[in-house]
Design a protein around this motif. Structure first.
Motif, PDB file in Angstrom:
ATOM      1  N   SER A  90     -41.558 -25.749  51.384  1.00 56.94           N
ATOM      2  CA  SER A  90     -41.213 -24.353  51.633  1.00 56.94           C
ATOM      3  C   SER A  90     -42.427 -23.507  51.268  1.00 56.94           C
ATOM      4  O   SER A  90     -42.788 -23.404  50.095  1.00 56.94           O
ATOM      5  N   ASP A  92     -44.560 -20.852  50.087  1.00 58.10           N
ATOM      6  CA  ASP A  92     -44.425 -19.665  49.242  1.00 58.10           C
ATOM      7  C   ASP A  92     -45.731 -18.889  49.329  1.00 58.10           C
ATOM      8  O   ASP A  92     -46.629 -19.040  48.495  1.00 58.10           O
ATOM      9  N   GLY A 100     -40.574 -19.735  52.309  1.00 58.65           N
ATOM     10  CA  GLY A 100     -39.917 -20.345  53.460  1.00 58.65           C
ATOM     11  C   GLY A 100     -40.371 -19.855  54.811  1.00 58.65           C
ATOM     12  O   GLY A 100     -39.731 -20.160  55.813  1.00 58.65           O
ATOM     13  N   ARG A 103     -41.224 -24.080  56.883  1.00 60.54           N
ATOM     14  CA  ARG A 103     -40.454 -25.098  56.177  1.00 60.54           C
ATOM     15  C   ARG A 103     -40.621 -26.443  56.866  1.00 60.54           C
ATOM     16  O   ARG A 103     -40.663 -26.516  58.095  1.00 60.54           O
ATOM     17  N   SER A 115     -38.864 -22.321  60.194  1.00 64.01           N
ATOM     18  CA  SER A 115     -39.113 -21.149  59.358  1.00 64.01           C
ATOM     19  C   SER A 115     -37.791 -20.500  59.004  1.00 64.01           C
ATOM     20  O   SER A 115     -36.823 -20.574  59.782  1.00 64.01           O
ATOM     21  N   ARG A 116     -37.740 -19.851  57.860  1.00 59.21           N
ATOM     22  CA  ARG A 116     -36.550 -19.094  57.496  1.00 59.21           C
ATOM     23  C   ARG A 116     -36.310 -17.944  58.465  1.00 59.21           C
ATOM     24  O   ARG A 116     -35.211 -17.387  58.542  1.00 59.21           O
ATOM     25  N   TYR A 117     -37.352 -17.563  59.198  1.00 64.91           N
ATOM     26  CA  TYR A 117     -37.237 -16.474  60.156  1.00 64.91           C
ATOM     27  C   TYR A 117     -36.976 -16.967  61.578  1.00 64.91           C
ATOM     28  O   TYR A 117     -36.970 -16.167  62.512  1.00 64.91           O
ATOM     29  N   ARG A 119     -34.550 -19.365  64.340  1.00 68.43           N
ATOM     30  CA  ARG A 119     -33.189 -19.868  64.543  1.00 68.43           C
ATOM     31  C   ARG A 119     -33.167 -21.367  64.812  1.00 68.43           C
ATOM     32  O   ARG A 119     -32.137 -22.012  64.643  1.00 68.43           O
ATOM     33  N   THR A 121     -35.530 -25.327  64.954  1.00 71.91           N
ATOM     34  CA  THR A 121     -36.603 -26.117  64.362  1.00 71.91           C
ATOM     35  C   THR A 121     -37.104 -27.096  65.401  1.00 71.91           C
ATOM     36  O   THR A 121     -36.539 -27.212  66.504  1.00 71.91           O
TER      37      THR A 121
END
Length: 332
Positions: A90, A92, A100, A103, A115-117, A119, A121
């Protein structure tokens, strides 16, 4: 900006790597009369490129001006060896409020990149494929970082001292790495070795001088005083303030003639018009390619010489006339 190629099948892609904010950072340091080598954080934050995570033709995540050097360093620390890591990755980043932004996750059926941003992968893949992808990305970004810092600052030494902490390299390793990344430098490799070694011993990089006068208008003519004496040359980069103390690299636009060298000179010989500068110091070593290592106090300067040197020159105090001198601030 340094072009970086990517393979059509790559999941991690990047555009042209550069450091557009680095010159402004350098100007700020100079304006406030600060001299400090670039920190690892500054290099990792300022080296950036457009960045993509792709799955085939589909874009999973895209970000412009992304801190790719920082990501490469984080990936290198996360997966330094071939062995499958125990923990997910993740990113940072210092540029984002929360971890994230990138990721890499073990789903149990394979590793995905996202990515956490985002929807979606990438599809799950076995670790060897993902590891190869990560290593390819890291090995593209690291030399591109060296080139970007060199282009942004105009100084090989600054690039070496920047890459060293950013990627946790020793100074000799960073020197070799930057020289290889920039390519085609010829005999500069040995000169950089001497300067870096001298910096490690004395803490002095290049030649520390005081600016005596600067040209008017847009002219770059500058006169400085330092351990080699009073020098006149052309300043490369933003013009310094009179009275500023700066570390510089001194280069000449042509070779110097051994026939013009004055042995045992403790003073600058007089020349018509006063436009010629004299580099003074002890002739420490003469390399096979004709480059003289000149030591002036704690500083070392590399001077390209032509002709036949006197037999007694090594270890002697000399004055070398130079025309067309250029001063490169090392930003240190």
């Amino acid at each position: 900006m340094a072009p970086v190629s990517d393979e059509p099948t790559a999941m991690l892609r990047l555009g042209r790597v550069g450091a557009p904010d680095l010159p402004r950072r350098m100007e700020h340091l100079e304006a406030s009369n600060q001299r400090s080598a670039l920190t690892a954080a500054e290099v990792l934050l300022d080296v950036e490129a457009d960045f993509l995570v792709r799955e085939g033709a589909a874009v999973v995540f895209a970000e412009r001006a992304f801190p790719v050097a920082e990501l490469a360093r984080a990936l290198e620390l996360w997966a330094p060896e071939y062995d499958e890591p125990r923990d997910d990755f993740s990113f940072d980043s210092m540029s984002y409020d929360v971890p994230g932004v990138v990721r890499i996750v073990d789903t149990g059926s394979g590793w995905t990149i996202g990515s956490r941003y985002a929807r979606t992968t990438t599809v799950p893949r076995p670790w060897p494929m993902v590891h190869a992808e990560v290593r390819t990305f890291v090995e593209m970004v690291k030399p591109a970082t060296a080139v970007a810092v060199r282009e942004a600052t105009g100084s090989m030494i600054t690039a070496i001292l920047a890459v060293s902490p950013a990627f946790d390299m020793s100074l000799p390793d960073a020197k070799a790495f930057v020289v290889d990344a920039v390519r085609g430098i010829g005999p500069v490799d040995q000169r950089l070795h001497d300067i870096v070694e001298n910096y490690g011993r004395t803490g002095v990089l290049g030649m520390r001088v005081t600016v005596v006068t600067t040209g008017e208008g847009t002219t770059s003519d500058v006169v400085v005083d330092g351990p080699s004496g009073r020098l006149r040359g052309s300043w490369v980069g933003p013009r310094p303030q009179v009275g500023a103390m700066v570390d510089i690299e001194v280069e000449t636009d042509r070779q110097c003639e051994w026939d013009d060298v004055v042995l045992g000179a403790t003073w600058a010989p007089q020349t018509e018009g006063g436009h010629r500068s004299w580099l003074r110091g002890v002739a420490e070593r003469l390399d096979p390619d004709g480059v003289l290592v000149l030591r002036s106090g704690p500083a070392v300067t590399m001077v390209e010489m032509t002709g036949f040197p006197p037999e007694s020159v090594i270890g002697s105090l000399v004055a070398i006339p130079v025309d067309g001198a250029r001063f490169f601030p090392t930003r240190i």
